[in-house]
Enzyme design. Sequence first.
Site, PDB file in Angstrom:
ATOM      1  N   ASP A 463       0.828  -1.211   0.000  1.00 44.70           N
ATOM      2  CA  ASP A 463       0.000   0.000   0.000  1.00 44.70           C
ATOM      3  C   ASP A 463       0.862   1.261   0.000  1.00 44.70           C
ATOM      4  O   ASP A 463       2.071   1.222   0.265  1.00 44.70           O
ATOM      5  CB  ASP A 463      -0.927  -0.025   1.227  1.00 44.70           C
ATOM      6  CG  ASP A 463      -2.282   0.589   0.929  1.00 44.70           C
ATOM      7  OD1 ASP A 463      -2.356   1.474   0.056  1.00 44.70           O
ATOM      8  OD2 ASP A 463      -3.260   0.203   1.582  1.00 44.70           O
ATOM      9  N   ASP A 533     -10.616   2.317  -3.440  1.00 47.87           N
ATOM     10  CA  ASP A 533     -11.143   1.963  -2.122  1.00 47.87           C
ATOM     11  C   ASP A 533     -12.666   1.943  -2.133  1.00 47.87           C
ATOM     12  O   ASP A 533     -13.293   1.457  -1.196  1.00 47.87           O
ATOM     13  CB  ASP A 533     -10.670   2.981  -1.073  1.00 47.87           C
ATOM     14  CG  ASP A 533      -9.269   2.674  -0.564  1.00 47.87           C
ATOM     15  OD1 ASP A 533      -8.731   1.609  -0.922  1.00 47.87           O
ATOM     16  OD2 ASP A 533      -8.724   3.490   0.190  1.00 47.87           O
TER      17      ASP A 533
HETATM   18  C1  GLA Z   1      -5.772   1.760   2.391  1.00 44.10           C
HETATM   19  C2  GLA Z   1      -6.232   0.617   1.512  1.00 44.10           C
HETATM   20  C3  GLA Z   1      -7.268  -0.200   2.236  1.00 44.10           C
HETATM   21  C4  GLA Z   1      -6.666  -0.705   3.521  1.00 44.10           C
HETATM   22  C5  GLA Z   1      -6.146   0.439   4.370  1.00 44.10           C
HETATM   23  C6  GLA Z   1      -5.383  -0.069   5.566  1.00 44.10           C
HETATM   24  O1  GLA Z   1      -6.791   2.657   2.624  1.00 44.10           O
HETATM   25  O2  GLA Z   1      -6.721   1.083   0.293  1.00 44.10           O
HETATM   26  O3  GLA Z   1      -7.722  -1.274   1.450  1.00 44.10           O
HETATM   27  O4  GLA Z   1      -5.626  -1.603   3.229  1.00 44.10           O
HETATM   28  O5  GLA Z   1      -5.270   1.261   3.622  1.00 44.10           O
HETATM   29  O6  GLA Z   1      -4.923   0.947   6.385  1.00 44.10           O
END
Ligand code: GLA
Length: 730
Positions: A463, A533
Site C-alpha cells: 500500500d 477503495d
Molecule cells: C488503504 C487501503 C485499504 C486498507 C487500508 C489499511 O486505505 O486502500 O484497502 O488496506 O489502507 O490501512
Amino acid sequence: MPAASPRPEQPIQYDAGTQTFRLDGAGVSYVFGVNEKGELQSLYWGQALGPSDNFPQAHSRPQWASFDLPVNTTPQEFVGWGGGLYAEPDLKITFPDGNRDLVLHYVSHAIHDRTLTVVMKDISRDVYVSLEYRIDEATGILRRSATIENRTNQPFTIEEAYSATWNLPSADDYELRTLTGRWAGEFDLHEVPMQPGKTILESRRGSTGQQNNPWFAIERGNSGDEDQGDVWFGALGWSGSWQIVVEQNQAKQVRVTGGFQPFDFAYVLHPGESLQMPYFYAGFSHQGIGGASRLFHRFQLSTIVPEAPPPRVRPVLYNSWEATEFAVDEAGQEALAERAASIGVERFVMDDGWFGERNSDHAGLGDWWPNPQKFPHGLKPLIDKVHSLGMDFGLWVEPEMVNPDSQLYREHPDWVLHFPGRPRTEARNQLVLNLARPDVKAYVLTSLDKLLTDNDIAFLKWDYNRNWSEPGWPSAPIDEEKEVYVKYVQNLYAILQELRTRHPGVEIESCSGGGGRVDLGILRYTDEVWPSDNTDPFDRLSIQSGFTYAYTPSVMMAWVTDSPSWMNHRSSSLTYRFLSAMQGSLGIGANLNQWTPEDFAAAKKLVEQYKEIRETVQHGSLYRLISPLHGSEFSSTETVSTSENQAAVFAFLHSSQMGYPFPRLRMRGLDPKANYRMRMLDGKAAEDTPASASGAYWMNAGIQIDLRGDFQAALFTLERTSAGTEVGSE
Ligand code: GLA
C-alpha cells in the site's frame, strides 16, 4: 507512394537508400526516416502498408511564413529544445556555459534482438540520445524509450526529458479519451473533441496519482461504435511524477509527448553518465476503442505483468480490512480464515494492524515485525492455520511510509522527505520515507526480505496511502536534490525486483489508497492492482469500466463487501455485489462474522460460478456491450475466452424507468458458424430464448434478458458445443 523492392518479413526494417525505418506487427505499420537535415521525421503510423510499399527519403516540411520555422511544421520522433521550437521538446538542457540550444541529428542505428536503437547527437556538443524501439508482433504495440548520455567533459542539467513523441496522421476530427479521478472515484473516462492547444495529463505528486492516469486514446472521427474506427492509444510506464502532453498545433498536427514531470525537476548528468527514460507504449487499432483495449489487455498479459507469459489465473482472495480494520489478532483472523475457506476462497490476506504498535493509523508504520500482544507467537500459527484450510497467506504492508510515532522514525527522523526547518506535513498521520537514499532503500529491502524469509507468505498487498509534500532531500548535493523524483522510483522498482528474485513465488498487489499507483511501470513488478477503495458495487461498474479502457481486467482486484456500502450507504443484494466484482479478479472483503448461513450458501455458489468463468474473464477478449457511464440505467460486458469456447456475459440494471425492458444484448466476438449453448447462472432470460443457437444467432438476433427493479444483475455463459463447421448439428 512509390513501390520499392519487396521487403523481407521482418518486424524492423531499414531501407538504406531512403534512410527510412519501418516497424510492422499485427496489421500495424510505423514508419519514420532521416530527413535532409538529419532530423528523425515521423512518416506513417496506422493500418499495415503493403509489404513492398516504401517511402521516399523524408523531407522537412516548409515553414509557415517567418513565424513557424520547419522545426515547428515537421513532425519529429524526438526533438531537443533549440532552433526555434515551440512545441513541447523531448529534451531541454542547460549547459554550464549558459547555452540552452539543443539540436539533435541522426548519427547511426543498430537492430539487435528485435530492438531498433537510433542514436542522435547534438550538432556541436557530445550529448547523445539513444532512441529504443520495439514492436510486439502479436499486437502491433510499440515500446519506446530514450537514453540521454553525457559524453562532454562537464556536467549539464536536464530540465525536461520525455521518453518519446508520438505523431498522429494529420486530421482535424480527432476525439481524445482520458482517465481522471480522485480517491474513491478513479478511472473516470472523458471523451472530448480535440481542439488546437495542449491538454496536459500529469502528476506532480511523486507517484502516479488518481487525478490523471498516464493513458490516452485518440479516435479519428467518432464512430459511435466501440468496435469500429481508427484509434491511437498509449500509456506511460512510470510510477513517479509524470506528464503527457497532447498537442494539436497550428497546422492541426497532433503529437503526444510523455515522460518525467518537468515541474520542480532537474537532473544533473555528469560526464560519462546516462539517464534512461521510462517506457512509453502505444498502439493502433482499426477496431475502435474496444479493439484498442483488447490489444492492450493482450499485450499486458503477454509482455508486461511479471509472470507473463502466460499469467496464472488470479486466486479468489479474502481480505480482512473491512471486517476488522486495525483490530486484528490471531484468534480473530483464524476465525475469519475458517469462514473464508468454507466459501471456496484460495488466498487469505491479513490487512493493516498486525505489526509494531499499530492499533490505529497513528502509529507503527516502519516497524515491520508482528505486534507481540496480537501475535504472541509470531505469524506462524496463523499462517499454518490458513495453510491447513487449503489457502495461501497474504499480508498487508506499506513499506514506503513511516508514522512519527514509530521506532523507525525515533531512530531516523532524517529518513523522510523534508526541507530542514520547514514543517513536515502529515497525511493520515504519516510521512514518506525518502527511498532515493541508499540507507532507506536498504532498510526497506532488508525488513521485507526478513518478513518473507521468516514466514511462508505468498502475497503482499503493497500500500501507499499518501502523496508527497515538502519533497526535500537535504543530504543530497544541492543541485541534485530534485533527482529525488527519479531516484525514488528507480529504487522502488529495484526493491520490488530484488524481492521477486529472492522470493520467486511471492505475488504483489499495488495499492495506493485505491488506484493511485496503477501504470505500466508498476505492473512490470506487481501481479495485480487495487483500482479503488470505493467498493460500492454500482460505483464500481463505472470505475471498473474506465479501468478496462487502459488495463486488463486480469489485474483488476474487485471485492465483495458489506451492504449498505460504508461509502455511500447504498444497499444491494449479495448477488449484485458478487456479479459486479466477478468482472475482474474476485476478492471478498466483507465481515464474514456477520453473515447468515444463507449468505454463506449463496456466496459459495457464486464463488463456484466465478471459478467456471474466471479464466475467460481474466484472459479473454472484453467487449463493453453497454457502458455504465453517462448515467446509463443499464450496463453489460461480454468476455470471450481465448479459445472462443466460452463467453461470459454480465448485465446490470441500475433502476427500471418507465418499464422499458433491458436492451437486447447482441454478442460479439463469437464464431458465427459454431453452436453455443446458453446457460443462465444468475437472473432470467425471456421465455423464447433458445437453449442453443449459432454464434451468428447470438451475435445478430441476440438475447433478451428479464431484469426489473433496482440494482439487479444477471450472469450467463455461452458454451461452444460444436466446431465452427457443424452449424446446427450439435
Ligand atoms: C488503504 C487501503 C485499504 C486498507 C487500508 C489499511 O486505505 O486502500 O484497502 O488496506 O489502507 O490501512
